[in-house]
Design a protein around this motif. Sequence first.
Motif, PDB file in Angstrom:
ATOM      1  N   ALA A  78     -14.776   4.191  -8.162  1.00 46.16           N
ATOM      2  CA  ALA A  78     -14.525   5.359  -7.312  1.00 46.16           C
ATOM      3  C   ALA A  78     -13.036   5.375  -6.951  1.00 46.16           C
ATOM      4  O   ALA A  78     -12.345   4.362  -7.050  1.00 46.16           O
ATOM      5  CB  ALA A  78     -15.379   5.283  -6.047  1.00 46.16           C
ATOM      6  N   VAL A  79     -12.571   6.531  -6.554  1.00 47.81           N
ATOM      7  CA  VAL A  79     -11.170   6.675  -6.140  1.00 47.81           C
ATOM      8  C   VAL A  79     -11.110   6.726  -4.620  1.00 47.81           C
ATOM      9  O   VAL A  79     -12.116   7.044  -3.963  1.00 47.81           O
ATOM     10  CB  VAL A  79     -10.534   7.954  -6.750  1.00 47.81           C
ATOM     11  N   PRO A  80      -9.944   6.401  -4.021  1.00 44.46           N
ATOM     12  CA  PRO A  80      -9.829   6.487  -2.566  1.00 44.46           C
ATOM     13  C   PRO A  80     -10.278   7.854  -2.062  1.00 44.46           C
ATOM     14  O   PRO A  80      -9.951   8.877  -2.654  1.00 44.46           O
ATOM     15  CB  PRO A  80      -8.337   6.250  -2.308  1.00 44.46           C
ATOM     16  N   GLY A  81     -11.053   7.853  -1.007  1.00 48.25           N
ATOM     17  CA  GLY A  81     -11.565   9.096  -0.435  1.00 48.25           C
ATOM     18  C   GLY A  81     -12.922   9.511  -0.984  1.00 48.25           C
ATOM     19  O   GLY A  81     -13.605  10.344  -0.390  1.00 48.25           O
ATOM     20  N   GLN A  82     -13.313   8.960  -2.120  1.00 48.76           N
ATOM     21  CA  GLN A  82     -14.632   9.272  -2.687  1.00 48.76           C
ATOM     22  C   GLN A  82     -15.696   8.563  -1.849  1.00 48.76           C
ATOM     23  O   GLN A  82     -15.575   7.371  -1.564  1.00 48.76           O
ATOM     24  CB  GLN A  82     -14.690   8.802  -4.147  1.00 48.76           C
ATOM     25  N   LEU A  83     -16.732   9.276  -1.454  1.00 46.11           N
ATOM     26  CA  LEU A  83     -17.711   8.721  -0.529  1.00 46.11           C
ATOM     27  C   LEU A  83     -18.971   8.180  -1.196  1.00 46.11           C
ATOM     28  O   LEU A  83     -19.814   7.577  -0.527  1.00 46.11           O
ATOM     29  CB  LEU A  83     -18.103   9.782   0.511  1.00 46.11           C
ATOM     30  N   SER A  84     -19.132   8.398  -2.508  1.00 43.56           N
ATOM     31  CA  SER A  84     -20.346   7.913  -3.166  1.00 43.56           C
ATOM     32  C   SER A  84     -20.078   7.574  -4.625  1.00 43.56           C
ATOM     33  O   SER A  84     -19.102   8.038  -5.208  1.00 43.56           O
ATOM     34  CB  SER A  84     -21.462   8.950  -3.063  1.00 43.56           C
ATOM     35  N   THR A  85     -20.971   6.763  -5.169  1.00 44.13           N
ATOM     36  CA  THR A  85     -20.933   6.424  -6.584  1.00 44.13           C
ATOM     37  C   THR A  85     -22.329   5.988  -7.008  1.00 44.13           C
ATOM     38  O   THR A  85     -23.228   5.856  -6.167  1.00 44.13           O
ATOM     39  CB  THR A  85     -19.872   5.332  -6.880  1.00 44.13           C
ATOM     40  N   GLY A  86     -22.499   5.775  -8.286  1.00 44.56           N
ATOM     41  CA  GLY A  86     -23.807   5.393  -8.810  1.00 44.56           C
ATOM     42  C   GLY A  86     -23.827   3.966  -9.320  1.00 44.56           C
ATOM     43  O   GLY A  86     -22.815   3.427  -9.762  1.00 44.56           O
ATOM     44  N   ALA A  87     -25.026   3.358  -9.248  1.00 41.99           N
ATOM     45  CA  ALA A  87     -25.268   2.025  -9.813  1.00 41.99           C
ATOM     46  C   ALA A  87     -26.374   2.166 -10.852  1.00 41.99           C
ATOM     47  O   ALA A  87     -27.345   2.917 -10.652  1.00 41.99           O
ATOM     48  CB  ALA A  87     -25.671   1.046  -8.716  1.00 41.99           C
ATOM     49  N   PHE A  88     -26.224   1.423 -11.938  1.00 43.13           N
ATOM     50  CA  PHE A  88     -27.106   1.584 -13.087  1.00 43.13           C
ATOM     51  C   PHE A  88     -27.502   0.216 -13.639  1.00 43.13           C
ATOM     52  O   PHE A  88     -26.746  -0.753 -13.516  1.00 43.13           O
ATOM     53  CB  PHE A  88     -26.383   2.407 -14.160  1.00 43.13           C
TER      54      PHE A  88
END
Length: 166
Positions: A46-56
């Motif tokens: 993720a980049v700074p400021g991004q509030l979510s991401t996925g795990a797989f």
Amino acid sequence: MSRSFDLARRLTVRVGALFAAMATTLVATQPAFAQVQVDTPWIRAAVPGQLSTGAFMDIRSEKKATIVKVESAIAGVAEMHTMEMKGNLMTMRAINRLELPAGQSVRLAPGGQHIMLMDLKQPPKNGEIIPIRVTVEYEDKKQETVLVSAQVRGLGTAPPEQHHHH
């Protein structure tokens, strides 16, 4: 000399019996072989400021089970999600449970079922290893928590090679 030899022999037999008893106790108290295996776990960077991401990952249970909870220290909220087409629109929604059929691998992947890590405390960076706790419940209602170490994959990089299970 015979008396000291006899004493040493009896002591050796007793110590041997004690070690055998201890070994039996250790074997008896070992936890059962883990029923859940995880292959190719990864998290999208993720980049700074991004509030979510996925795990797989690919996850497999030897016995019929259900994932009932996911957690990670890097996220304020961790949820299982599914993606589906509604008309011409791809939608994502949270699911409370994810079934793991006995002996079958379930793939958590981009564009399908996955873990959403939201309210990120800091953006995960390429190469970092992030722990995820996956709680699995079996038919007898017993639960097992599996600690998954997921590697962060950089933005724009391909996911790790997937293992195919049939």
